[in-house]
Design an enzyme around this catalytic site. Structure first.
Site, PDB file in Angstrom:
ATOM      1  N   GLY A   1      -7.700  -3.435  23.366  1.00 39.17           N
ATOM      2  CA  GLY A   1      -8.004  -3.100  22.058  1.00 39.17           C
ATOM      3  C   GLY A   1      -7.952  -1.667  21.732  1.00 39.17           C
ATOM      4  O   GLY A   1      -6.818  -1.053  21.590  1.00 39.17           O
TER       5      GLY A   1
ATOM      6  N   GLU B   1       0.366   0.468  22.464  1.00 39.36           N
ATOM      7  CA  GLU B   1      -1.219   0.707  22.921  1.00 39.36           C
ATOM      8  C   GLU B   1      -1.979  -0.521  22.623  1.00 39.36           C
ATOM      9  O   GLU B   1      -2.981  -0.754  23.417  1.00 39.36           O
ATOM     10  CB  GLU B   1      -1.495   1.911  21.981  1.00 39.36           C
ATOM     11  CG  GLU B   1      -2.737   2.750  22.448  1.00 39.36           C
ATOM     12  CD  GLU B   1      -3.035   2.957  23.956  1.00 39.36           C
ATOM     13  OE1 GLU B   1      -3.559   2.238  24.778  1.00 39.36           O
ATOM     14  OE2 GLU B   1      -2.484   3.924  24.329  1.00 39.36           O
TER      15      GLU B   1
ATOM     16  N   THR C   1      -6.002 -10.253  10.888  1.00 41.69           N
ATOM     17  CA  THR C   1      -7.261  -9.450  11.030  1.00 41.69           C
ATOM     18  C   THR C   1      -6.936  -8.289  11.391  1.00 41.69           C
ATOM     19  O   THR C   1      -7.430  -7.118  10.724  1.00 41.69           O
ATOM     20  CB  THR C   1      -7.918 -10.037  12.150  1.00 41.69           C
ATOM     21  OG1 THR C   1      -8.579 -11.528  11.687  1.00 41.69           O
ATOM     22  CG2 THR C   1      -9.420  -9.205  12.713  1.00 41.69           C
ATOM     23  N   VAL C   2      -5.844  -8.116  12.320  1.00 39.84           N
ATOM     24  CA  VAL C   2      -5.607  -6.684  12.720  1.00 39.84           C
ATOM     25  C   VAL C   2      -4.547  -6.108  11.766  1.00 39.84           C
ATOM     26  O   VAL C   2      -4.635  -4.729  11.447  1.00 39.84           O
ATOM     27  CB  VAL C   2      -4.900  -6.812  14.048  1.00 39.84           C
ATOM     28  CG1 VAL C   2      -4.252  -5.461  14.498  1.00 39.84           C
ATOM     29  CG2 VAL C   2      -5.590  -7.330  15.132  1.00 39.84           C
TER      30      VAL C   2
ATOM     31  N   LYS D   1      -1.780  -9.052  29.742  1.00 39.33           N
ATOM     32  CA  LYS D   1      -2.229  -7.586  29.821  1.00 39.33           C
ATOM     33  C   LYS D   1      -2.145  -6.987  31.242  1.00 39.33           C
ATOM     34  O   LYS D   1      -1.435  -5.840  31.270  1.00 39.33           O
ATOM     35  CB  LYS D   1      -3.625  -7.388  29.292  1.00 39.33           C
ATOM     36  CG  LYS D   1      -4.068  -8.145  27.845  1.00 39.33           C
ATOM     37  CD  LYS D   1      -5.411  -8.223  27.499  1.00 39.33           C
ATOM     38  CE  LYS D   1      -5.655  -8.690  26.299  1.00 39.33           C
ATOM     39  NZ  LYS D   1      -6.949  -8.799  25.812  1.00 39.33           N
TER      40      LYS D   1
ATOM     41  N   ARG E   1       3.111 -15.232   6.026  1.00 37.27           N
ATOM     42  CA  ARG E   1       3.302 -16.612   5.399  1.00 37.27           C
ATOM     43  C   ARG E   1       2.901 -17.308   3.967  1.00 37.27           C
ATOM     44  O   ARG E   1       3.769 -17.896   3.385  1.00 37.27           O
ATOM     45  CB  ARG E   1       2.552 -17.619   6.516  1.00 37.27           C
ATOM     46  CG  ARG E   1       3.243 -17.671   7.794  1.00 37.27           C
ATOM     47  CD  ARG E   1       2.289 -18.545   8.767  1.00 37.27           C
ATOM     48  NE  ARG E   1       2.825 -18.561  10.359  1.00 37.27           N
ATOM     49  CZ  ARG E   1       2.257 -18.783  11.477  1.00 37.27           C
ATOM     50  NH1 ARG E   1       0.795 -19.273  11.108  1.00 37.27           N
ATOM     51  NH2 ARG E   1       2.524 -18.516  12.672  1.00 37.27           N
TER      52      ARG E   1
ATOM     53  N   VAL F   1      -3.113  -4.008  24.895  1.00 33.62           N
ATOM     54  CA  VAL F   1      -4.172  -4.072  26.001  1.00 33.62           C
ATOM     55  C   VAL F   1      -5.093  -3.452  25.628  1.00 33.62           C
ATOM     56  O   VAL F   1      -5.108  -2.204  25.252  1.00 33.62           O
ATOM     57  CB  VAL F   1      -3.469  -3.474  27.123  1.00 33.62           C
ATOM     58  CG1 VAL F   1      -4.232  -3.791  28.266  1.00 33.62           C
ATOM     59  CG2 VAL F   1      -2.095  -4.149  27.519  1.00 33.62           C
TER      60      VAL F   1
ATOM     61  N   ALA G   1       5.356  -8.808   5.347  1.00 35.01           N
ATOM     62  CA  ALA G   1       5.752 -10.018   5.299  1.00 35.01           C
ATOM     63  C   ALA G   1       4.746 -11.133   6.017  1.00 35.01           C
ATOM     64  O   ALA G   1       4.425 -10.771   6.992  1.00 35.01           O
ATOM     65  CB  ALA G   1       7.034 -10.073   6.250  1.00 35.01           C
TER      66      ALA G   1
END
Length: 427
Positions: free
Chosen positions: A135, A130, A14-15, A206, A46, A133, A44
């Site tokens: 988002g 950054e 997702t990120v 966090k 899976r 913690v 890279a």
């Protein structure tokens, strides 16, 4: 124009996909700010054949993470794979190969900081985190840069969107914990195994990072008193409202004469306070410095684009050559013993519905020099019990725990006593 900054991604979830999209959508602005293109050249993953929610034209995709971190055509490695051991190996390998690293992995930073930062110092490279913690909230940069001229006295707030969503549903709609959690899972806000979120582990990771930056303490999650949400019921939410409070899952790092107070736990906060108004999956953090006073930041604590925003901000710093050196921890600082922490408390208990009960309870509390600020008493329909809710004035945690033990032993008290702290954070 300088040559492009060539980016290698470890992970395209997702990120990762969000990072590719932000880099593409904002390419002209980013190039104008940095004087060079920021270009993903390799990833890279899976499963190299899996469809991704981004345009990967021109990106080499394979499953060989070790080759990516050694690739001379990759200038900076972005670690978005999660986990700790394998991520640590790859991050340290990238640093040893002379590549700076950007990561959104709070568990890696909190649990493997010694190894990761030692590798960074040895190689002279930076580790930017950054996105680890809160988002999209730039809390790391605020602590390291914006408030660098301050002695930080307190960092407090909501740094886990899942628990905040659950508490919001419980507060606004009277939903109990279990269905609120199920709803969070159905919406993708919570994992199938929600333990890290609902037991406070994610927030503790966090907070360990924030405390290290704010106070120079080691990143030690074992210093953090961590209590999850499972003890909180809709009844507690209702009583808190009646008393003028809301229940939030707070992370607090506070400087005191005896050391640094560190905790993550359900807490009552005044209904009009900054953190009380942070709802849904939003995050909100308050900072207190000796020069600036109290200030707050509010925004999305998770999500593809919000977290990617922070990842790309770190890439911009690296492209400009202004990424800060990795933080050093000062082992001279110590954590406050939990029993010595002083706050007000909320107590809820089931008691026999007969005369004299409140006198017995008051006698126990008075014997430990605990004074009562407010009392709510309600009869329980179709039962022989009543519910008693108390707010105490500020008291040491150790004394409160002794009081709860003594109250629990009274024949008139039935079942476990629910207790939560009450915090009046600076507004």
């Amino acid at each position: 124009m300088m040559k492009p900054l060539r980016i290698g991604l470890l992970g395209l979830g997702t990120v990762g996909a969000g990072t590719v999209r932000v880099l593409a959508d904002n390419a002209p602005e980013l190039e104008q700010r940095t004087g060079r293109a920021l270009k993903v050249v390799r990833a890279a993953v899976r499963d190299p054949h899996k469809a991704r929610d981004c345009d990967l034209h021109g990106v080499q995709i394979d499953a060989d993470a070790d080759a990516l971190v050694r690739d001379p055509d990759v200038d900076v490695v972005v670690e978005l794979m999660g986990g700790t051991e394998r991520a640590r190996e790859l991050v340290c390998a990238a640093l040893a190969a002379g590549k700076p690293v950007v990561t959104a992995n709070k568990a890696l930073i909190a649990e493997c900081s010694d190894a990761v930062f030692a590798a960074a110092r040895a190689s002279g490279q930076a580790v930017a985190f950054e996105a680890a913690v809160a988002g999209g909230i730039p809390i790391i940069k605020v602590l390291r840069e914006g408030l660098a001229g301050n002695r930080i006295d307190e960092v407090a707030g909501i740094i886990n969107g899942t628990t905040n969503y659950i508490l919001t549903r419980m507060s606004q709609d009277g939903v109990e914990f279990a269905p609120a959690l199920a709803e969070a899972q159905a919406k993708g806000y919570a994992e199938a195994d929600p333990t890290f979120d609902v037991e406070g582990i994610d927030a503790a990771h966090k907070l360990a990072i924030l405390a290290a930056l704010a106070f120079g303490v080691p990143m030690r999650t074992d210093w953090i008193r961590t209590i999850g949400l499972t003890q909180v019921s809709s009844a507690d939410i209702r009583y808190a409202k009646e008393l003028g409070y809301r229940v939030k899952h707070l992370a607090i790092a506070r400087r005191g004469a005896a050391g640094i107070e560190l905790r993550v736990e359900p807490t009552l906060v005044p209904k009009n306070s900054f953190v009380a108004k942070i709802d849904g999956v939003m995050n909100g953090v308050m900072l207190s410095g000796n020069a600036v006073g109290s200030t707050g930041l509010h925004g999305p604590g998770a999500g593809a684009l919000a977290t990617a925003s922070s990842v790309v901000a770190d890439l911009v710093d690296i492209a400009l050559g202004r990424a800060l050196a990795t933080p050093l921890s000062a082992d001279s600082a110590s954590a406050v013993v939990p029993a010595e922490v002083e706050t007000a408390f909320y107590l809820r208990m089931q008691v026999a519905d007969r005369p004299g009960v409140m006198k017995e309870i008051s006698t126990v509390l008075a014997g430990l020099e605990i004074s009562i600020e407010a009392i709510v008493q309600r009869e329980v329909e179709a039962e022989q019990d009543a519910t008693v809710v108390l707010l105490t004035h500020s008291v040491r945690t150790g004394a409160l725990e002794r009081a709860v033990e003594a109250l629990q032993s009274l024949p008139v008290v039935h079942g476990p006593i629910v207790r939560m702290r009450v915090e009046h954070l600076e507004q």
